[in-house]
Design an enzyme around this catalytic site. Structure first.
Site, mmCIF file in Angstrom:
data_model
loop_
_atom_site.group_PDB
_atom_site.id
_atom_site.type_symbol
_atom_site.label_atom_id
_atom_site.label_comp_id
_atom_site.label_asym_id
_atom_site.label_seq_id
_atom_site.Cartn_x
_atom_site.Cartn_y
_atom_site.Cartn_z
ATOM 1 N N VAL A 169 -7.201 6.517 3.718
ATOM 2 C CA VAL A 169 -7.534 7.623 2.746
ATOM 3 C C VAL A 169 -5.979 7.777 1.943
ATOM 4 O O VAL A 169 -6.136 8.706 1.137
ATOM 5 C CB VAL A 169 -7.794 8.974 3.494
ATOM 6 C CG1 VAL A 169 -9.089 8.748 4.001
ATOM 7 C CG2 VAL A 169 -6.702 9.245 4.291
ATOM 8 N N ARG A 170 -5.228 6.905 1.944
ATOM 9 C CA ARG A 170 -4.101 6.866 1.239
ATOM 10 C C ARG A 170 -4.413 6.805 -0.301
ATOM 11 O O ARG A 170 -3.674 7.452 -1.133
ATOM 12 C CB ARG A 170 -2.875 5.910 1.574
ATOM 13 C CG ARG A 170 -1.559 5.955 0.900
ATOM 14 C CD ARG A 170 -0.577 4.950 1.358
ATOM 15 N NE ARG A 170 -0.221 5.548 2.753
ATOM 16 C CZ ARG A 170 0.026 4.776 3.919
ATOM 17 N NH1 ARG A 170 -0.225 3.634 3.895
ATOM 18 N NH2 ARG A 170 0.478 5.440 4.876
ATOM 19 N N ALA A 171 -5.207 5.944 -0.714
ATOM 20 C CA ALA A 171 -5.670 5.914 -2.109
ATOM 21 C C ALA A 171 -6.245 7.224 -2.625
ATOM 22 O O ALA A 171 -5.872 7.637 -3.485
ATOM 23 C CB ALA A 171 -6.696 4.684 -2.185
ATOM 24 N N VAL A 186 -2.998 9.588 -3.017
ATOM 25 C CA VAL A 186 -2.340 9.267 -4.182
ATOM 26 C C VAL A 186 -3.078 9.558 -5.630
ATOM 27 O O VAL A 186 -2.470 10.198 -6.493
ATOM 28 C CB VAL A 186 -2.092 7.657 -4.114
ATOM 29 C CG1 VAL A 186 -1.337 7.277 -5.498
ATOM 30 C CG2 VAL A 186 -1.016 7.439 -2.886
ATOM 31 N N ASP A 221 0.734 -1.289 0.031
ATOM 32 C CA ASP A 221 -0.126 -0.035 0.013
ATOM 33 C C ASP A 221 0.698 1.167 -0.036
ATOM 34 O O ASP A 221 0.291 2.191 -0.262
ATOM 35 C CB ASP A 221 -0.993 -0.047 1.220
ATOM 36 C CG ASP A 221 -1.960 1.198 1.101
ATOM 37 O OD1 ASP A 221 -2.820 1.431 0.307
ATOM 38 O OD2 ASP A 221 -1.972 1.973 2.022
#
Length: 365
Positions: free
Chosen positions: A244-246, A249, A163
């Site tokens: 919320v990393r997606a 990014v 991830d």
């Protein structure tokens, strides 16, 4: 004629890897995307593409990270020679310092120790290498484009580390005969006369280099409208991505996409162009893969995995009755998929009452 060591295959001449080229260009514009992870079989231009991208960056540095690298070699350490000769505490730069404003390439990243991978991803996200070791307290800029490649046959990355890579590209095998012919023709032309081949693509390389430099300068001025935030949040929610990393990014990648095109703000088309790169390795296993242009799932093994993956029982769902189990077993005999790989579904065994135990009476001595 063999290729000179200072000539590498031009990035603009790569055939059949449009998604990989797009991801690498986005990383070149914004290294804070956290790197690009490329998964694919051998002979699919993974390392060739990474070396070719280095030629388009300001410094052109390409640093290869061997599997046996230690943390000191990567980060840097105390210069023992200076310490012994002059009792001076000096910092000896490591591979991260050498790769500043260039590419740090990690082949078979899935075989690296987890500690090194964590360190690489932290530095690629922050742009700074901090060392606190052996009496050395030092930090330096390390704006790197981290590119990791792996062959899934040799093992997988832990989900937490997977991830942390911003973008993910899964390379299929060569899709058709025409593409295979184009790839082989261009490679043979390069091997026959590298200087002439590079000269033929010099103009395209110059344009790409200028486009990347302009996009880097323009990146901070590109804005995200509210409609883009809504679209990104909806896509990430539907994909089942954790955290919320997606979202972060995808927003950064869409901004880099807009900067490459010279736009002042991110559009929904930019989000559409980068969505799969940001979600391919973060999508929940329970969410169906989006259809490819051919009408099939992006994962060639998706159908097989769906048939072999057991169906999870909902918390409030009543267990299957014996009649349902028998019906499922009959379906299995007729070759119909039932979610258990062709086997009959497990039968529910109820709890039956048992005879009460008689109290134990001790015998008199």
């Amino acid at each position: 004629m063999s290729a000179p060591t200072d000539l590498h295959f031009p990035f603009s001449a790569i055939e059949g890897q449009a998604a990989l080229q797009q991801a690498l260009l986005l990383l070149a514009v914004d290294p804070q995307l956290g790197g690009v992870l490329v998964e694919g079989p051998r002979g699919t231009a993974k390392s060739t593409s990474a070396r070719a991208l280095a030629e388009l960056l300001p410094s052109g540095h390409f640093v290869n990270l061997p599997l046996g690298t230690t943390e000191e070699q990567l980060q840097g350490a105390l210069d023992l020679e200076a310490a012994l000769q002059s009792s001076a505490v000096q910092f000896r730069p490591g591979l991260l310092a050498q790769a500043h404003q260039g590419i740090l390439y990690v082949d078979e990243v899935n075989l690296l120790p987890d500690g090194l991978v964590d360190l690489l991803l932290d530095v690629s996200a922050s742009g700074t290498n901090r060392i606190e070791r052996d009496g050395v307290s030092h930090q330096h800029a390390a704006r790197i484009a981290l590119i990791g490649t792996m062959n899934p046959e040799e093992g997988q990355l832990r989900p937490q580390l997977l991830d942390r890579f911003g973008l993910f590209v899964r390379l299929p095998n060569v899709p058709d005969v025409d593409t295979r012919k184009r790839i082989v023709r261009t490679r043979m032309a390069f091997d026959a006369d590298p200087a002439q081949f590079c000269a033929q693509h010099a103009e395209a390389q110059t344009q790409l280099r200028a486009q990347i430099a302009a996009a880097r300068q323009h990146l901070a001025h590109v804005v995200w409208p509210d409609a883009v935030f809504d679209a990104v949040a909806q896509r990430c929610q539907q994909s089942g991505a954790e955290g919320v990393r997606a979202d972060l990014v995808m927003l950064r990648a869409a901004r880099a996409q807009a900067a490459l095109a010279g736009h002042a703000e991110v559009s929904l088309a930019d989000v559409q162009a980068v969505a799969e790169l940001a979600l391919a390795h973060r999508r929940s296993a329970d969410v169906a893969q989006p259809p490819s242009p051919t009408g099939q799932a992006n994962d060639p093994n998706g159908q097989q995995d769906q048939q072999q993956r057991p169906q999870r029982q909902q918390p409030n769902q009543a267990p299957a009755s014996n009649t349902d189990a028998a019906s499922s077993s009959n379906n299995a005999h007729h070759g119909q998929p039932d979610g258990w790989g062709g086997m009959a579904a497990p039968r529910h065994t109820g709890i039956e009452p048992v005879k009460a135990l008689r109290p134990f009476t001790a015998k008199k001595a």
